[in-house]
Scaffold this active site. Structure first.
Site, PDB file in Angstrom:
ATOM      1  CG  ASP A  12       6.485  30.842 -10.636  1.00 20.22           C
ATOM      2  OD1 ASP A  12       6.650  30.568 -11.840  1.00 20.22           O
ATOM      3  OD2 ASP A  12       7.383  30.751  -9.777  1.00 20.22           O
ATOM      4  CG  ASP A  14      10.013  25.402 -11.487  1.00 21.92           C
ATOM      5  OD1 ASP A  14       9.212  24.446 -11.508  1.00 21.92           O
ATOM      6  OD2 ASP A  14      10.853  25.609 -12.386  1.00 21.92           O
TER       7      ASP A  14
END
Length: 221
Positions: A12, A14
């Site tokens: 991922d 953020d």
């Protein structure tokens, strides 16, 4: 194909590979450049809070955000976001993420970023990290201009599973032997889909779930 070649590590973006939210960095950039009013600013803050609490209706929120750039010249927007990335995003690449990516590279694993963010941040981040593949929310472009719509499904929640499964089918990746690193409970569908889910800088709900399931919990920053 070798066993190592059938394993992928998905990351991922953020608060995982990055120590900040790229979306919030974009909002700050717009605010700094005088292109965002205070009411719109607080709308973004509200969306960010709802995301953190797991209450965000992503399709509706995403539609509001992408509508703001409808009609923009796609190439000009790409150039602007590349400059923005270098100043506002690249300095926040998490050291722990760099080390973990290097470890997977040493194992011969495939590497890919998987993010609800758009290619305008995910692509330059992948290039900065020398990661060959990225899966993200794609914005529709017609005749060189952004339409304000996304290519369905957005790479969020179950949409991440859709794009990762498609990627796995095309590359021969065995998801049961693969890894996914994420900070967010909203990524639960993909965390459950891979054989090695890892909670990174997890939000409270993901931390509780990871502890119950015995998943590794790591900090990248």
């Amino acid at each position: 194909m070798t066993a190592a070649g059938s394993v992928a590590a998905f990351f991922d973006v953020d608060h995982t590979v990055l120590s900040v939210s790229s979306g919030q960095q974009w909002v700050r950039y717009l605010r700094r450049s005088g292109r965002m009013t205070w009411p719109v600013w607080w709308t973004f803050i509200g969306l960010a809070l709802r995301y953190y609490l797991g209450l965000l209706e992503f399709p509706r929120a995403n539609a509001r955000l992408t509508a703001m750039i409808a009609g923009a010249d796609a190439e000009a927007f790409r150039e602007e976001t590349r400059r923005w990335f270098e100043e506002w995003v690249r300095p926040y690449i998490a050291p722990g993420a760099v080390r973990r990516i290097a470890w997977h590279r040493e194992q011969g694993h495939r590497l890919a970023l998987v993010s609800a963010a758009t290619e305008y941040v995910v692509r330059p981040l992948a290039e900065a990290l020398d990661i060959p593949d990225h899966l993200c929310t794609r914005l529709e472009v017609v005749d060189g201009r952004l339409t304000g719509r996304v290519v369905e499904p957005p790479c969020y929640g179950p949409g991440k599973v859709y794009w990762v499964e498609r990627y796995a089918a095309e590359t021969g990746v065995d998801l049961a032997r693969s890894y996914f690193y994420s900070d967010s409970y909203t990524d639960l569908p993909l965390l459950l889909r891979v054989g090695h889910p890892v909670a990174v800088n997890p939000d409270p709900r993901l931390r509780r779930l990871a502890r119950r399931r015995g998943w590794p919990i790591e900090r990248f920053y």
